[in-house]
Design a protein around this motif. Structure first.
Motif, mmCIF file in Angstrom:
data_model
loop_
_atom_site.group_PDB
_atom_site.id
_atom_site.type_symbol
_atom_site.label_atom_id
_atom_site.label_comp_id
_atom_site.label_asym_id
_atom_site.label_seq_id
_atom_site.Cartn_x
_atom_site.Cartn_y
_atom_site.Cartn_z
ATOM 1 N N ARG A 105 -3.286 -1.192 -6.254
ATOM 2 C CA ARG A 105 -2.379 -0.901 -5.394
ATOM 3 C C ARG A 105 -1.215 -0.085 -5.949
ATOM 4 N N GLN A 106 -0.870 -0.484 -7.316
ATOM 5 C CA GLN A 106 0.388 0.229 -7.820
ATOM 6 C C GLN A 106 -0.451 1.708 -8.148
ATOM 7 N N LEU A 110 5.927 -5.783 -2.915
ATOM 8 C CA LEU A 110 4.647 -6.078 -3.606
ATOM 9 C C LEU A 110 4.796 -6.566 -4.793
ATOM 10 N N GLN A 139 -6.713 -5.476 -8.024
ATOM 11 C CA GLN A 139 -6.228 -4.973 -6.686
ATOM 12 C C GLN A 139 -4.848 -4.569 -6.897
ATOM 13 N N GLU A 140 -4.163 -5.201 -7.828
ATOM 14 C CA GLU A 140 -2.768 -4.838 -7.872
ATOM 15 C C GLU A 140 -2.579 -3.664 -8.543
#
Length: 338
Positions: free
Chosen positions: A101-102, A23, A97-98
């Protein structure tokens, strides 16, 4: 194949680290997309400063062109500002988003860790339950073994008690049988003894009767002989046995009287083989009626006892002669001969 808890944890951790790396690489390698303004491409404009002077000597045309250039420049700047904002917005969105996501990765990690912890706890609990179950089974097994051992000991004790009881009953039965046997033997012995005594008493009675009968016969015989001897010794007066006066001397004197006494004793004397040839001397004391007032014997005891018994059996001898005072004390030598 069964995987241990530690191996599962290491594999899950490696998988999460790999996903996180992919990712991160994707975020750093992706390029921002070019803004689409409807034309399909971004227009790159170059500012061109207006020319000074008109080669053709005309001044109105350049101003119009400058106005148009400024307008286009403003539009281009506006578009670039919008594009910058769009890029910033997209970068912010991508950053959000990251971050999301994290956060999802972290959440997933936490859930995985929690799941692993739960698996660990479940495994420990399962292990503990298995150990408790094993311990319980061992305790039950031990308890069962102890109960079986106790039961076996009780059965052995019961068997031993029954054997002892049986042995005791057999001993009592044997003892009772022996006592019954002994009792029967004693009764039999007693009966035999009673029968023996009865037979002995009967035999004794018969013997006594026979002896009494023999003694009576002997006494009668002795009396008859004594009477005959008395007639011989004393004689009669004037030859008349009924009315005679006085006593005649008769015949025989001391020697003849002694022979008569010896004859009466020998007739009633009972001797056996053991007395044969054993001489004894019997001394008699008689009164005037011929009754024995004293008797003694010298020699073998058994022969003497037999001779004394014969004298007692005679009981009364003829009266000693009147002219023989010494006839009251008579000594007779006697020797049994068979």
């Amino acid at each position: 194949m069964k995987i241990s808890l530690k191996t599962a944890f290491v594999m899950a951790l490696a998988l999460h680290v790999t996903i996180a790396g992919v990712l991160l690489l994707k975020v750093s390698l992706d390029r921002p997309e070019k803004p689409n303004m409807g034309a399909g491409n971004i227009m790159h404009a170059t500012f061109i400063p207006p020319a000074k002077g008109n080669p053709n000597g005309s001044q109105s045309q350049p101003k119009k062109q400058d106005s148009q250039v400024d307008k286009k420049l403003l539009e281009q700047q506006k578009k670039q500002e919008e594009l910058r904002k769009e890029l910033e917005k997209r970068a912010a969105e991508q950053k959000a988003q990251e971050k999301k996501r994290q956060e999802a990765i972290e959440k997933k990690k936490a859930e995985e860790a929690k799941k692993i912890e739960q698996q660990k706890e479940l495994a420990l609990k399962k292990k503990k339950l298995e150990e408790e179950k094993k311990k319980k089974l061992e305790e039950e097994k031990k308890k069962k073994a102890e109960e079986e051992k106790k039961k076996k000991l009780e059965e052995e004790k019961k068997k031993k008690a029954e054997a002892e009881k049986k042995k005791k009953l057999e001993e009592e039965k044997k003892k009772k049988a022996e006592e019954e046997k002994k009792k029967l033997e004693e009764e039999k012995k007693k009966k035999l003894e009673e029968e023996k005594k009865k037979k002995e008493a009967e035999a004794k009675k018969r013997q006594e009767e026979a002896e009494a009968k023999a003694r009576a016969a002997a006494e009668a015989k002795a009396k008859a002989q004594a009477d005959s001897l008395e007639d011989d010794i004393l004689g009669t007066a004037n030859g008349d046995p009924v009315n005679g006066q006085g006593l005649g001397s008769g015949a025989g004197g001391e020697a003849g009287y002694g022979d008569k006494v010896r004859g009466l004793i020998e007739q009633n004397w009972r001797v056996d083989q053991s007395m044969n040839g054993k001489r004894v001397v019997v001394s008699l004391k008689l009164d005037s009626g011929g009754i024995v007032t004293g008797v003694s014997c010298q020699g073998d005891d058994k022969v003497c006892q037999s001779a004394v018994a014969a004298i007692e059996l005679v009981g009364m001898f003829p009266r000693p002669p009147a002219d023989c005072p010494q006839c009251s004390n008579i000594k007779i030598s006697m020797t049994p001969k068979l």
